[in-house]
Design a protein around this motif. Structure first.
Motif, PDB file in Angstrom:
ATOM      1  N   ILE A 133       0.838  -1.202   0.000  1.00  0.00           N
ATOM      2  CA  ILE A 133       0.000   0.000   0.000  1.00  0.00           C
ATOM      3  C   ILE A 133       0.873   1.253   0.000  1.00  0.00           C
ATOM      4  O   ILE A 133       0.599   2.218  -0.715  1.00  0.00           O
ATOM      5  CB  ILE A 133      -0.967  -0.013   1.203  1.00  0.00           C
ATOM      6  N   GLY A 134       1.931   1.258   0.794  1.00  0.00           N
ATOM      7  CA  GLY A 134       2.845   2.402   0.830  1.00  0.00           C
ATOM      8  C   GLY A 134       3.481   2.664  -0.526  1.00  0.00           C
ATOM      9  O   GLY A 134       3.558   3.809  -0.979  1.00  0.00           O
ATOM     10  N   TRP A 135       3.944   1.611  -1.184  1.00  0.00           N
ATOM     11  CA  TRP A 135       4.568   1.774  -2.506  1.00  0.00           C
ATOM     12  C   TRP A 135       3.553   2.228  -3.545  1.00  0.00           C
ATOM     13  O   TRP A 135       3.866   3.041  -4.414  1.00  0.00           O
ATOM     14  CB  TRP A 135       5.255   0.489  -2.946  1.00  0.00           C
ATOM     15  N   ILE A 136       2.325   1.717  -3.475  1.00  0.00           N
ATOM     16  CA  ILE A 136       1.285   2.153  -4.415  1.00  0.00           C
ATOM     17  C   ILE A 136       0.988   3.636  -4.222  1.00  0.00           C
ATOM     18  O   ILE A 136       0.859   4.379  -5.200  1.00  0.00           O
ATOM     19  CB  ILE A 136       0.012   1.290  -4.259  1.00  0.00           C
ATOM     20  N   LEU A 137       0.882   4.080  -2.968  1.00  0.00           N
ATOM     21  CA  LEU A 137       0.636   5.496  -2.703  1.00  0.00           C
ATOM     22  C   LEU A 137       1.759   6.371  -3.247  1.00  0.00           C
ATOM     23  O   LEU A 137       1.509   7.416  -3.869  1.00  0.00           O
ATOM     24  CB  LEU A 137       0.449   5.739  -1.201  1.00  0.00           C
ATOM     25  N   TRP A 175      -3.391  17.292  -2.367  1.00  0.00           N
ATOM     26  CA  TRP A 175      -3.667  15.931  -1.918  1.00  0.00           C
ATOM     27  C   TRP A 175      -2.392  15.210  -1.505  1.00  0.00           C
ATOM     28  O   TRP A 175      -2.436  14.273  -0.700  1.00  0.00           O
ATOM     29  CB  TRP A 175      -4.375  15.136  -3.017  1.00  0.00           C
ATOM     30  N   PHE A 176      -1.259  15.626  -2.030  1.00  0.00           N
ATOM     31  CA  PHE A 176       0.006  14.988  -1.680  1.00  0.00           C
ATOM     32  C   PHE A 176       0.306  15.160  -0.194  1.00  0.00           C
ATOM     33  O   PHE A 176       0.970  14.322   0.404  1.00  0.00           O
ATOM     34  CB  PHE A 176       1.152  15.538  -2.506  1.00  0.00           C
ATOM     35  N   LEU A 177      -0.181  16.267   0.399  1.00  0.00           N
ATOM     36  CA  LEU A 177       0.033  16.488   1.828  1.00  0.00           C
ATOM     37  C   LEU A 177      -0.682  15.435   2.666  1.00  0.00           C
ATOM     38  O   LEU A 177      -0.309  15.200   3.814  1.00  0.00           O
ATOM     39  CB  LEU A 177      -0.448  17.886   2.224  1.00  0.00           C
ATOM     40  N   LEU A 178      -1.686  14.811   2.117  1.00  0.00           N
ATOM     41  CA  LEU A 178      -2.380  13.727   2.798  1.00  0.00           C
ATOM     42  C   LEU A 178      -1.790  12.369   2.436  1.00  0.00           C
ATOM     43  O   LEU A 178      -1.632  11.503   3.296  1.00  0.00           O
ATOM     44  CB  LEU A 178      -3.869  13.756   2.445  1.00  0.00           C
ATOM     45  N   LEU A 179      -1.431  12.183   1.176  1.00  0.00           N
ATOM     46  CA  LEU A 179      -0.964  10.878   0.719  1.00  0.00           C
ATOM     47  C   LEU A 179       0.440  10.526   1.214  1.00  0.00           C
ATOM     48  O   LEU A 179       0.723   9.362   1.483  1.00  0.00           O
ATOM     49  CB  LEU A 179      -1.017  10.802  -0.804  1.00  0.00           C
ATOM     50  N   VAL A 180       1.317  11.506   1.330  1.00  0.00           N
ATOM     51  CA  VAL A 180       2.681  11.215   1.795  1.00  0.00           C
ATOM     52  C   VAL A 180       2.676  10.711   3.239  1.00  0.00           C
ATOM     53  O   VAL A 180       3.295   9.688   3.535  1.00  0.00           O
ATOM     54  CB  VAL A 180       3.601  12.440   1.599  1.00  0.00           C
ATOM     55  N   PRO A 181       1.982  11.388   4.177  1.00  0.00           N
ATOM     56  CA  PRO A 181       1.937  10.809   5.529  1.00  0.00           C
ATOM     57  C   PRO A 181       1.252   9.444   5.580  1.00  0.00           C
ATOM     58  O   PRO A 181       1.653   8.589   6.366  1.00  0.00           O
ATOM     59  CB  PRO A 181       1.148  11.840   6.344  1.00  0.00           C
ATOM     60  N   LEU A 182       0.241   9.228   4.733  1.00  0.00           N
ATOM     61  CA  LEU A 182      -0.404   7.915   4.709  1.00  0.00           C
ATOM     62  C   LEU A 182       0.566   6.832   4.248  1.00  0.00           C
ATOM     63  O   LEU A 182       0.576   5.725   4.797  1.00  0.00           O
ATOM     64  CB  LEU A 182      -1.633   7.938   3.808  1.00  0.00           C
ATOM     65  N   SER A 183       1.386   7.150   3.251  1.00  0.00           N
ATOM     66  CA  SER A 183       2.370   6.165   2.813  1.00  0.00           C
ATOM     67  C   SER A 183       3.428   5.941   3.895  1.00  0.00           C
ATOM     68  O   SER A 183       3.876   4.808   4.110  1.00  0.00           O
ATOM     69  CB  SER A 183       3.008   6.583   1.495  1.00  0.00           C
ATOM     70  N   TYR A 184       3.806   6.998   4.595  1.00  0.00           N
ATOM     71  CA  TYR A 184       4.782   6.856   5.678  1.00  0.00           C
ATOM     72  C   TYR A 184       4.213   5.978   6.793  1.00  0.00           C
ATOM     73  O   TYR A 184       4.909   5.094   7.313  1.00  0.00           O
ATOM     74  CB  TYR A 184       5.171   8.229   6.223  1.00  0.00           C
TER      75      TYR A 184
END
Length: 130
Positions: free
Chosen positions: A9-13, A29-38
């Motif tokens: 999931i992290g790599w897909i994000l 949206w990247f401000l939300l997706l980067v912490p989610l991948s982290y």
């Protein structure tokens, strides 16, 4: 959730962020997706369990350091934007390449500083638990 699934999931994000950034440019949206991948990667490597041991003071210090780091990066990117647009008057591919390089250069010092701060907090957790 299995560690392998959370890593995927992290790599897909991250892949989605990269593709959309290259295709459409930066989005908030990247401000939300980067912490989610982290978070997904921290779940996959098991370090999320260490977060339960953090004290309120350590959480506040990490959030304060994150806020200061984001502010510094934002300031450096704005400075680079001013230099690229107003001082050098770059256009076209040169401008785009310069902006990408400026963002990378602005991120690395803060990544190193914030990363070392978080590493010290985690190391402090390890030394107090043993």
């Amino acid at each position: 959730m299995s560690k392998r699934i959370s890593s995927i999931i992290g790599w897909i994000l991250l892949l989605v962020i990269g593709v959309f950034w290259i295709s459409f440019g930066y989005s908030s949206w990247f401000l939300l997706l980067v912490p989610l991948s982290y978070i997904s990667f921290t779940i996959s490597d098991g370090s999320i369990q260490k977060l339960r041991k953090l004290t309120i003071t350590q959480v506040v210090l990490i959030l304060f350091a994150l806020t200061v780091s984001v502010a510094i990066v934002f300031g450096l990117i704005q400075l680079a934007n001013y230099v690229i647009n107003d001082q050098l008057h770059l256009t076209g591919a040169t401008k785009t390449f310069s902006q990408i390089v400026a963002i990378l250069i602005a991120l690395y010092p803060i990544k190193i500083l914030f990363g070392s701060f978080v590493y010290k907090v985690y190391e402090n957790l390890n030394t107090t638990n043993h």
